[in-house]
Scaffold this active site. Sequence first.
Site, PDB file in Angstrom:
ATOM      1  N   SER A  77     -47.050  29.336  23.409  1.00 57.16           N
ATOM      2  CA  SER A  77     -46.948  28.520  24.624  1.00 57.16           C
ATOM      3  C   SER A  77     -48.002  27.430  24.740  1.00 57.16           C
ATOM      4  O   SER A  77     -47.955  26.639  25.691  1.00 57.16           O
ATOM      5  CB  SER A  77     -47.006  29.419  25.865  1.00 57.16           C
ATOM      6  OG  SER A  77     -45.768  30.076  26.057  1.00 57.16           O
ATOM      7  N   LYS A  80     -46.718  24.009  25.287  1.00 60.42           N
ATOM      8  CA  LYS A  80     -46.454  23.441  26.617  1.00 60.42           C
ATOM      9  C   LYS A  80     -47.473  22.378  27.016  1.00 60.42           C
ATOM     10  O   LYS A  80     -47.224  21.600  27.941  1.00 60.42           O
ATOM     11  CB  LYS A  80     -46.413  24.557  27.665  1.00 60.42           C
ATOM     12  CG  LYS A  80     -45.250  25.531  27.509  1.00 60.42           C
ATOM     13  CD  LYS A  80     -45.208  26.538  28.641  1.00 60.42           C
ATOM     14  CE  LYS A  80     -44.008  27.459  28.542  1.00 60.42           C
ATOM     15  NZ  LYS A  80     -44.180  28.558  27.576  1.00 60.42           N
ATOM     16  N   SER A 137     -46.815  29.708  32.792  1.00 60.22           N
ATOM     17  CA  SER A 137     -46.228  29.473  31.471  1.00 60.22           C
ATOM     18  C   SER A 137     -44.727  29.743  31.477  1.00 60.22           C
ATOM     19  O   SER A 137     -44.170  30.273  30.509  1.00 60.22           O
ATOM     20  CB  SER A 137     -46.921  30.351  30.413  1.00 60.22           C
ATOM     21  OG  SER A 137     -46.636  29.897  29.117  1.00 60.22           O
TER      22      SER A 137
END
Length: 445
Positions: A77, A80, A137
């Site tokens: 993640s 991101k 997230s």
Amino acid sequence: MNRFYPHASYSAARSQRFVALFLLMSLIVAMFGAKAANAATDNSGLSLNAKSAILMDAETGQILYQNNADTALPPASMTKMMTEYLVFKAVQDGKLSWDQTVTVQENASLQIGSRVFLAEGDKHTVEDLYKAMAVGSANDATVQLAETVAGSEEAFAKLMNETAKQLGMTTAHFINSTGLDRADMPEKYRPTSIDGETVMSAKDAAILAYHILKDYPEFLNYSKIQSFKFRPTDKAPVVNWDWMLESNKNVTNFKKFAYDGVDGLKTGHTSNAGNCFTGTALRNGTRLIAVVMGVPGDSNDGKRFLETAKLFDYGFSNFEKKTLVDAKATVPGYETLKVKKGAHKKVAVVTASDLTVLLPKGKTVNPTVAEVKPLSDPLVAPIKQGDKVGTVTYTYKDPATQADKTVTLDLIASEDDKKAGWFKLLLRSIGEFFSGLFKGIVNLF
């Protein structure tokens, strides 16, 4: 008739023992060789339990520590961060607004992993979706923002790859907006025009964080949120995965991981990536960026934060800011630059800003002027005090890494130089004509 040859049997056994001993010695040499190789890349004494790591000065991008930092690995993640960067850019460019209402599409509703359980047809603002991405997230919120920016997640992934190159990221390759493995994406929405999986080196993650902080410092207003309710009716809030936040120092479950000065950035975890974290901390005017990737263990054991704390401790304890060149300083040998059509033939120039770097405590360096480059040669009047008139490039050797460093500062005029009147320019031209003529005559002899 079978015969027994004792000497041959003994010789064969001795050969087998020799081969076994040789293989054992080779294994020992290989093990010590691997340790020596690791020691060569990590002489700081940190002994991080991570596949790769890096520590960077957030002000200059200067690398203070790195180990295996150029190797492309699954970032999970931490991907991101690029989505967060591009959404901020879209807002700044006027393509989106924070209070704009977005209708959730199918792709977002099908996401797995961390999410805020968006359903197709739900309506939420860009800002609420951004908070869900930055704090929790949330894969579903991330995908919906990506589609809102680019029309489809695949188109957004292409934009991510283009932007990575523009930012100087050399290993980053994105196939989606979230960092999920291809197999974990909804089958219908897996990219067909982008091969492979998402990968990114620790250095690229640090470069990305550097640009987020430089270009959109307001991002920290989102990354430092401890928790929030995505919907007023939700029973439980979305809790920030960044347990290192300084604000967590009084939170029972997180206070052992809380670190003074931490206010961002992004965690990551998948089975392939292990535990990853890109963090930033500000102390006494110095902001650092730390990245760890491939930390073993469970995502809920917090080991990635303990490894990151080692990096921050190393940076804040062993380095200090040193100003190598002051702002508004003259450059020896280049105190003035030539000007045409001005009241004066030269204008005084100074540096527009200082050259400040992080150096190991007790160390200093002397920068060397490598190049002074005016915007034009000569400059053209009129010139106002404070106008950019050129650049000066300094070189120095970084005592921490022994790498050659190059830094370029702007040069500005330290005084006005108005455009001369026509009569003065005429007299100057006549003078220059006769001066040139006289020199030409002299050269004949």
